[in-house]
Design a protein around this motif. Sequence first.
Motif: not given
Length: 86
Positions: A19-26, A66-71, A76-80
């Motif tokens: 699992l990895s999560i990145d955030f866009e800088e604001v 922005h999340m990425k993970w394997t199952e 899988f990738r998901e932007d939220e």
Amino acid sequence: KGCYEITFTNHGAGTAEELSIDFEEVEGIFLMTDKDMFPVEILKPGRSFQVHAMMTEGALHKMMSHMKWTEAGTEFREDELVLFNH
């Protein structure tokens, strides 16, 4: 202007691995993470973790994650969009 918690929960039936999560800088939003815990690499079903955010006056009340993970070997990738109350 405020302190917030962003909660990520595994609502699935399988363990999220790599699992990895990145955030866009604001501008004006600062993330405070526990260096020993973040990033979380494995998240079992029903488990969650929080990222704390501090916001200055005038900052936008939203940011993208922005999340990425394997199952079970599938990636899988998901932007939220993360919205903060104002």
